[in-house]
Write a protein that holds these residues in place. Structure first.
Motif, PDB file in Angstrom:
ATOM      1  N   PRO A 171       0.910  -1.376   0.050  1.00 42.96           N
ATOM      2  CA  PRO A 171       0.088   0.149   0.030  1.00 42.96           C
ATOM      3  C   PRO A 171       0.835   1.324  -0.091  1.00 42.96           C
ATOM      4  O   PRO A 171       2.031   1.343   0.399  1.00 42.96           O
ATOM      5  CB  PRO A 171      -0.702  -0.137   1.298  1.00 42.96           C
ATOM      6  N   VAL A 172       0.078   2.317  -0.644  1.00 40.71           N
ATOM      7  CA  VAL A 172       0.927   3.545  -0.433  1.00 40.71           C
ATOM      8  C   VAL A 172       0.780   3.848   1.243  1.00 40.71           C
ATOM      9  O   VAL A 172      -0.233   3.758   1.809  1.00 40.71           O
ATOM     10  CB  VAL A 172       0.028   4.618  -1.089  1.00 40.71           C
ATOM     11  N   THR A 173       1.961   4.449   1.755  1.00 41.16           N
ATOM     12  CA  THR A 173       1.801   4.777   3.256  1.00 41.16           C
ATOM     13  C   THR A 173       1.605   6.097   3.558  1.00 41.16           C
ATOM     14  O   THR A 173       2.523   6.990   2.840  1.00 41.16           O
ATOM     15  CB  THR A 173       3.238   4.095   3.939  1.00 41.16           C
ATOM     16  N   SER A 174       1.046   6.560   4.662  1.00 40.04           N
ATOM     17  CA  SER A 174       0.701   7.903   4.797  1.00 40.04           C
ATOM     18  C   SER A 174       1.123   8.083   6.357  1.00 40.04           C
ATOM     19  O   SER A 174       0.598   7.150   7.112  1.00 40.04           O
ATOM     20  CB  SER A 174      -0.658   8.396   4.253  1.00 40.04           C
ATOM     21  N   VAL A 175       1.531   9.222   7.093  1.00 35.49           N
ATOM     22  CA  VAL A 175       1.788   9.181   8.379  1.00 35.49           C
ATOM     23  C   VAL A 175       1.325  10.936   8.914  1.00 35.49           C
ATOM     24  O   VAL A 175       1.605  11.722   7.989  1.00 35.49           O
ATOM     25  CB  VAL A 175       3.005   8.971   8.823  1.00 35.49           C
ATOM     26  N   ASP A 176       0.540  10.796   9.913  1.00 39.30           N
ATOM     27  CA  ASP A 176       0.263  12.156  10.396  1.00 39.30           C
ATOM     28  C   ASP A 176       0.622  12.166  11.881  1.00 39.30           C
ATOM     29  O   ASP A 176       0.856  11.000  12.570  1.00 39.30           O
ATOM     30  CB  ASP A 176      -1.255  12.480  10.280  1.00 39.30           C
ATOM     31  N   MET A 177       0.882  13.523  12.502  1.00 42.42           N
ATOM     32  CA  MET A 177       1.473  13.654  13.725  1.00 42.42           C
ATOM     33  C   MET A 177       0.805  14.454  14.542  1.00 42.42           C
ATOM     34  O   MET A 177      -0.359  14.854  14.168  1.00 42.42           O
ATOM     35  CB  MET A 177       3.058  14.466  13.652  1.00 42.42           C
ATOM     36  N   SER A 178       1.016  14.291  15.834  1.00 39.33           N
ATOM     37  CA  SER A 178       0.184  15.311  16.739  1.00 39.33           C
ATOM     38  C   SER A 178       1.458  16.078  17.453  1.00 39.33           C
ATOM     39  O   SER A 178       2.634  15.563  17.505  1.00 39.33           O
ATOM     40  CB  SER A 178      -0.398  14.613  17.896  1.00 39.33           C
ATOM     41  N   LEU A 179       1.331  17.162  18.206  1.00 35.30           N
ATOM     42  CA  LEU A 179       2.412  18.103  18.712  1.00 35.30           C
ATOM     43  C   LEU A 179       2.671  17.444  20.106  1.00 35.30           C
ATOM     44  O   LEU A 179       1.707  17.485  21.077  1.00 35.30           O
ATOM     45  CB  LEU A 179       1.651  19.422  18.866  1.00 35.30           C
ATOM     46  N   PRO A 180       3.827  16.904  20.284  1.00 32.03           N
ATOM     47  CA  PRO A 180       3.986  16.492  21.778  1.00 32.03           C
ATOM     48  C   PRO A 180       4.409  17.746  22.627  1.00 32.03           C
ATOM     49  O   PRO A 180       4.833  18.829  22.394  1.00 32.03           O
ATOM     50  CB  PRO A 180       5.769  15.843  21.568  1.00 32.03           C
ATOM     51  N   ALA A 181       4.045  17.081  24.053  1.00 32.56           N
ATOM     52  CA  ALA A 181       4.492  18.426  25.094  1.00 32.56           C
ATOM     53  C   ALA A 181       6.030  18.297  25.273  1.00 32.56           C
ATOM     54  O   ALA A 181       6.678  17.173  25.111  1.00 32.56           O
ATOM     55  CB  ALA A 181       3.942  17.927  26.406  1.00 32.56           C
ATOM     56  N   PRO A 182       6.623  19.360  25.320  1.00 38.24           N
ATOM     57  CA  PRO A 182       7.781  19.532  25.369  1.00 38.24           C
ATOM     58  C   PRO A 182       8.669  18.507  26.453  1.00 38.24           C
ATOM     59  O   PRO A 182       9.875  18.206  26.118  1.00 38.24           O
ATOM     60  CB  PRO A 182       8.142  21.075  25.518  1.00 38.24           C
ATOM     61  N   ASP A 183       8.350  18.595  27.478  1.00 34.10           N
ATOM     62  CA  ASP A 183       8.737  17.957  28.632  1.00 34.10           C
ATOM     63  C   ASP A 183       8.153  16.430  28.722  1.00 34.10           C
ATOM     64  O   ASP A 183       8.742  15.647  29.573  1.00 34.10           O
ATOM     65  CB  ASP A 183       8.531  18.562  30.227  1.00 34.10           C
ATOM     66  N   SER A 184       7.513  15.762  27.995  1.00 39.04           N
ATOM     67  CA  SER A 184       7.022  14.442  27.916  1.00 39.04           C
ATOM     68  C   SER A 184       8.114  13.564  27.201  1.00 39.04           C
ATOM     69  O   SER A 184       9.071  14.023  26.666  1.00 39.04           O
ATOM     70  CB  SER A 184       5.794  14.434  26.734  1.00 39.04           C
ATOM     71  N   PRO A 185       8.168  12.397  27.306  1.00 38.72           N
ATOM     72  CA  PRO A 185       8.919  11.491  26.625  1.00 38.72           C
ATOM     73  C   PRO A 185       9.000  11.460  25.251  1.00 38.72           C
ATOM     74  O   PRO A 185       9.954  11.480  24.185  1.00 38.72           O
ATOM     75  CB  PRO A 185       8.326  10.070  27.028  1.00 38.72           C
ATOM     76  N   SER A 186       7.672  11.785  24.484  1.00 35.62           N
ATOM     77  CA  SER A 186       7.907  11.987  23.115  1.00 35.62           C
ATOM     78  C   SER A 186       8.455  13.170  22.540  1.00 35.62           C
ATOM     79  O   SER A 186       9.054  13.454  21.746  1.00 35.62           O
ATOM     80  CB  SER A 186       6.341  11.881  22.801  1.00 35.62           C
ATOM     81  N   GLY A 187       8.206  14.469  23.555  1.00 35.39           N
ATOM     82  CA  GLY A 187       8.812  15.779  23.415  1.00 35.39           C
ATOM     83  C   GLY A 187      10.232  15.607  23.334  1.00 35.39           C
ATOM     84  O   GLY A 187      10.961  16.544  22.843  1.00 35.39           O
ATOM     85  N   LYS A 188      10.849  14.695  24.155  1.00 35.90           N
ATOM     86  CA  LYS A 188      12.324  14.907  24.316  1.00 35.90           C
ATOM     87  C   LYS A 188      12.776  13.617  23.416  1.00 35.90           C
ATOM     88  O   LYS A 188      14.031  13.373  23.366  1.00 35.90           O
ATOM     89  CB  LYS A 188      12.682  14.309  25.889  1.00 35.90           C
ATOM     90  N   ALA A 189      12.110  12.910  22.591  1.00 34.95           N
ATOM     91  CA  ALA A 189      12.668  12.085  21.556  1.00 34.95           C
ATOM     92  C   ALA A 189      13.192  12.606  20.259  1.00 34.95           C
ATOM     93  O   ALA A 189      13.076  13.978  20.087  1.00 34.95           O
ATOM     94  CB  ALA A 189      11.525  11.220  20.942  1.00 34.95           C
ATOM     95  N   ASP A 190      14.438  11.853  19.698  1.00 30.03           N
ATOM     96  CA  ASP A 190      15.111  12.535  18.743  1.00 30.03           C
ATOM     97  C   ASP A 190      14.457  12.599  17.472  1.00 30.03           C
ATOM     98  O   ASP A 190      14.625  11.353  16.784  1.00 30.03           O
ATOM     99  CB  ASP A 190      16.473  12.060  18.532  1.00 30.03           C
ATOM    100  N   TRP A 191      13.396  13.349  17.223  1.00 33.43           N
ATOM    101  CA  TRP A 191      12.563  13.217  15.899  1.00 33.43           C
ATOM    102  C   TRP A 191      13.298  13.462  14.811  1.00 33.43           C
ATOM    103  O   TRP A 191      12.701  12.845  13.759  1.00 33.43           O
ATOM    104  CB  TRP A 191      11.374  14.150  16.331  1.00 33.43           C
ATOM    105  N   HIS A 192      14.401  14.291  14.859  1.00 28.51           N
ATOM    106  CA  HIS A 192      15.215  14.420  13.544  1.00 28.51           C
ATOM    107  C   HIS A 192      15.427  12.996  13.132  1.00 28.51           C
ATOM    108  O   HIS A 192      15.646  12.354  12.051  1.00 28.51           O
ATOM    109  CB  HIS A 192      16.096  15.172  13.770  1.00 28.51           C
ATOM    110  N   ALA A 193      16.349  12.437  14.078  1.00 26.28           N
ATOM    111  CA  ALA A 193      16.799  10.887  13.815  1.00 26.28           C
ATOM    112  C   ALA A 193      15.697   9.990  13.534  1.00 26.28           C
ATOM    113  O   ALA A 193      16.205   9.203  12.587  1.00 26.28           O
ATOM    114  CB  ALA A 193      17.771  10.490  15.052  1.00 26.28           C
ATOM    115  N   ILE A 194      14.484   9.894  14.170  1.00 29.10           N
ATOM    116  CA  ILE A 194      13.440   8.982  13.997  1.00 29.10           C
ATOM    117  C   ILE A 194      12.985   9.270  12.442  1.00 29.10           C
ATOM    118  O   ILE A 194      12.810   8.207  11.738  1.00 29.10           O
ATOM    119  CB  ILE A 194      12.523   9.115  14.978  1.00 29.10           C
ATOM    120  N   LEU A 195      12.872  10.514  12.105  1.00 29.52           N
ATOM    121  CA  LEU A 195      12.184  10.576  10.842  1.00 29.52           C
ATOM    122  C   LEU A 195      13.278  10.570   9.809  1.00 29.52           C
ATOM    123  O   LEU A 195      12.678   9.937   8.721  1.00 29.52           O
ATOM    124  CB  LEU A 195      11.683  12.190  10.751  1.00 29.52           C
TER     125      LEU A 195
END
Length: 366
Positions: A171-195
């Motif tokens: 299938p064609v793959t599609s991804v959407d995001m939400s805005l992480p809270a800055p101090d949350s584990p998601s907000g502290k993840a290295d999203w540049h590297a993940i993407l």
């Protein structure tokens, strides 16, 4: 019969107290009692918001999500079944788990604040996906890896496993995001590297401008604050889209709220060959850049507007419209959405939206 689109990932119960009579600064004060309006609720999260909007737009869609065995989970399933009983067929109930919910704080119809509980989604990953169903659909849309800890932990290993597995199925793959809270584990993840790891396996990626700047342009995000959207220029958006395309995504774009939608695509025709699966001519998308202004409407609430925009984009793609009309439809469905306070009831059918577009619907100048 296989569906055209599978929407998988985050679903929650959105609880929306009517706070239209309050000013934002009033809510800050502690130890006070405020008289507000009645409460309403709907399902929220990408599976609900984008999935139900696609259903309203006449797209054959499967919703794949998990809930807990609690009253919140039952409310989510009942709400989805209110649209069509079959839409809840692939929502799994997990015992001894708490369902996800969000309290929407939106005083005076200003930009909302979300209080969210991830709950049952702590363990969500590729093993929660029905791979046979995914293989049969034309487009697989994943919502909110930012709220799915198993996906963003360990440098995005779970995210990579999921999108790579689905991509290999076709299938064609599609991804959407939400805005992480800055101090949350998601907000502290290295999203540049993940993407950078994951986007080679994502064909369509259209987050909000705030979300992607939080992940890739954090200095600008923090310095500009509430002026992020106002400061956007065509050159800045082209440069940011170019960074995502360089990471390997096929189509990159940004939801820009009151300034519409931006889309760009790879200059590599081979990278876009997958679009033929959804009836698009890949050559028509090579190297495109377009910035579509929003339509003028009265705003009742902004909850789910970005998800509705993504639904409009996907629906237009599935129906074979060109890239300019895909951006136009994304803005149209988002505009209808914000005419209602909740995340889904403002979205109209494809025919109703098409009729509205055929009239002289004013747009906001960029």
């Amino acid at each position: 019969m296989p569906s055209d689109v599978m929407v998988a990932g985050h679903i929650a119960l959105d609880i929306l107290p009517d706070m239209s009579t309050l000013k934002p600064e009033e809510v800050i004060g502690a130890g006070k009692v405020f008289e507000i309006g009645r409460i309403s609720y709907s399902t929220g999260g990408a599976v609900s918001n984008t999935g139900l909007a696609l259903h309203r737009l006449g797209i054959d869609v499967d919703l794949l999500a998990v809930v807990g065995a609690d009253w919140v989970g039952r409310a989510i399933i009942d709400y989805v079944r209110g649209y069509d009983r079959s839409l809840a067929d692939h929502i799994r109930v997990l015992p001894d788990a708490a369902s996800a919910y969000t309290i929407v704080i939106e005083p005076g119809n200003h930009d909302r604040t979300l209080l969210t509980h991830t709950g049952v989604y702590h363990g969500f990953g590729v093993d929660n996906i029905d791979l046979d169903l995914a293989a049969a659909c034309k487009l697989f849309h994943l919502g909110y890896p930012t709220l799915l800890p198993r996906l963003y932990e360990n440098e995005g290993a779970g995210f990579l496993e999921l999108v790579q597995t689905i991509k290999d199925l076709g299938p064609v793959t599609s991804v959407d995001m939400s805005l992480p809270a800055p101090d949350s584990p998601s907000g502290k993840a290295d999203w540049h590297a993940i993407l950078r790891r994951c986007l080679p396996f994502v064909d369509i990626f259209v987050p909000s401008i705030e979300e992607i700047m939080f992940m890739l342009r954090r200095d600008d995000h923090d310095r500009w604050g509430d002026e992020v959207i106002a400061r956007m220029t065509a050159d800045y958006l082209a440069d940011l889209a170019g960074e995502l395309l360089e990471m390997g995504v096929g189509i990159a774009g940004f939801k820009l709220g009151e300034r519409g939608l931006y889309l760009g695509a790879s200059a590599d025709a081979g990278r876009l060959a997958c679009l033929s699966r959804i009836g698009q001519a890949p050559a028509d998308w090579v190297g495109i850049r377009t910035w579509r202004p929003p339509f003028q409407v009265g705003v009742a609430g902004t909850t789910g507007a970005g998800d509705a925009a993504y639904a409009g984009l996907i629906a237009a793609l599935i129906r074979g419209l060109d890239y300019r009309d895909c951006a136009r439809w994304a803005c149209a469905v988002a505009a209808c959405n914000i005419e209602a306070a909740d995340a889904t009831s403002g979205v109209r059918s494809w025919e109703e939206t098409e009729a509205r577009l055929s009239r002289d619907w004013p747009i906001r100048a960029l």
